[in-house]
Design a protein around this motif. Structure first.
Motif, PDB file in Angstrom:
ATOM      1  N   ILE A 275      35.966 -57.413  17.946  1.00 29.52           N
ATOM      2  CA  ILE A 275      35.532 -56.035  18.123  1.00 29.52           C
ATOM      3  C   ILE A 275      35.932 -55.596  19.529  1.00 29.52           C
ATOM      4  N   PHE A 276      36.504 -54.401  19.645  1.00 27.49           N
ATOM      5  CA  PHE A 276      36.895 -53.853  20.935  1.00 27.49           C
ATOM      6  C   PHE A 276      36.039 -52.643  21.261  1.00 27.49           C
ATOM      7  N   ASP A 277      35.512 -52.593  22.494  1.00 27.86           N
ATOM      8  CA  ASP A 277      34.710 -51.435  22.894  1.00 27.86           C
ATOM      9  C   ASP A 277      35.618 -50.366  23.496  1.00 27.86           C
TER      10      ASP A 277
ATOM     11  N   CYS B 114      33.451 -62.061  17.082  1.00 25.75           N
ATOM     12  CA  CYS B 114      32.275 -61.904  16.224  1.00 25.75           C
ATOM     13  C   CYS B 114      32.430 -62.702  14.939  1.00 25.75           C
ATOM     14  N   THR B 115      31.281 -63.073  14.388  1.00 23.50           N
ATOM     15  CA  THR B 115      31.239 -63.715  13.075  1.00 23.50           C
ATOM     16  C   THR B 115      30.716 -62.713  12.056  1.00 23.50           C
ATOM     17  N   ILE B 116      31.420 -62.591  10.938  1.00 25.59           N
ATOM     18  CA  ILE B 116      31.003 -61.680   9.873  1.00 25.59           C
ATOM     19  C   ILE B 116      30.120 -62.448   8.900  1.00 25.59           C
ATOM     20  N   ILE B 117      28.933 -61.913   8.643  1.00 23.87           N
ATOM     21  CA  ILE B 117      27.986 -62.530   7.713  1.00 23.87           C
ATOM     22  C   ILE B 117      27.588 -61.494   6.668  1.00 23.87           C
ATOM     23  N   GLU B 118      27.727 -61.872   5.405  1.00 21.72           N
ATOM     24  CA  GLU B 118      27.232 -61.026   4.314  1.00 21.72           C
ATOM     25  C   GLU B 118      25.750 -61.350   4.120  1.00 21.72           C
TER      26      GLU B 118
ATOM     27  N   LEU C 232      27.632 -58.231  11.938  1.00 14.52           N
ATOM     28  CA  LEU C 232      28.536 -58.899  12.864  1.00 14.52           C
ATOM     29  C   LEU C 232      27.735 -59.357  14.073  1.00 14.52           C
ATOM     30  N   VAL C 233      27.753 -60.654  14.327  1.00 13.64           N
ATOM     31  CA  VAL C 233      27.051 -61.219  15.479  1.00 13.64           C
ATOM     32  C   VAL C 233      28.066 -61.783  16.453  1.00 13.64           C
TER      33      VAL C 233
END
Length: 205
Positions: free
Chosen positions: A14-16, A24-28, A188-189
């Motif tokens: 992720i870019f600000d 980031c890790t994507i979690i459903e 996203l964490v």
């Protein structure tokens, strides 16, 4: 404690606005169904039992079918408990990623990847006995001495040696919720989460 069951999808960036990158890790995460509400009077402790992931009826035993039928839901793969849940929930209620907000700090529990039987260099970070010189043969990844001979004539407990590595239950604390996609049930964490892609994780706050 608020919590939800999720499935690890993978990692992304992720870019600000300033261009700073965050891994980031994507979690459903969810939707999860409340299948049982445990109280101090009935069970001796307060907890919320939630279920996640659909399972085929033919793979579900009768006791599980009856249990899920009380919550008016189909058979589920994963059932977990969250003790001392902050919010009041009833059987059959749905829990989604909306219980979290961007910027929250969460703890993620998962099972690390299994590495099988590994040596001391990979398992504990040993450097080996020494260079391959002066007659040494295949000693670059050897553990070296593991104890004395005449005294104490045994190997002390806890000695770092080769063995099974991975498949441990690990909790990573203080991960930041970077972004939430409520329509896709994605959260996203920031940082890494234990486990392989597709593994079950618990997100707690």
């Amino acid at each position: 404690m608020k919590g939800i069951i999720g499935k690890k999808i993978g990692m992304t960036s992720i870019f600000d606005a300033s261009g700073k990158q965050t891994a980031c890790t994507i979690i459903e995460a969810g939707p999860c169904v409340v299948t049982q509400v445990k109280t101090q009077d009935t069970d001796g402790y307060n907890a919320l039992q939630v279920a996640f992931g659909d399972k085929k009826e033919k793979h579900t035993i009768g006791a599980e079918k009856n249990h899920f039928a009380k919550a008016n839901t189909s058979a589920k793969k994963c059932v977990k408990e969250f003790r001392n849940y902050f919010e009041e929930k009833n059987i059959g209620d749905t829990i989604t990623v909306d219980i979290f907000a961007e910027g929250d700090k969460v703890d993620v529990v998962g099972t690390t990847k299994g590495k099988g039987f590994q040596g001391v260099v990979k398992r504990h970070g040993f450097s080996g006995v020494g260079e391959a010189s002066h007659g040494q043969h295949d000693r670059q990844r050897a553990p070296g001495s593991i104890g004395g001979s005449s005294y104490p004539s045994r190997v002390f407990k806890g000695m770092r040696m080769a063995g099974r590595m991975g498949q441990d239950r690990v909790k990573v604390k203080g991960l930041k919720v970077v972004k939430i996609f409520a329509d896709k049930n994605y959260i996203l964490v920031g940082g890494s989460v234990p486990g392989h892609d597709g593994s079950i994780v618990l997100i707690q706050k």
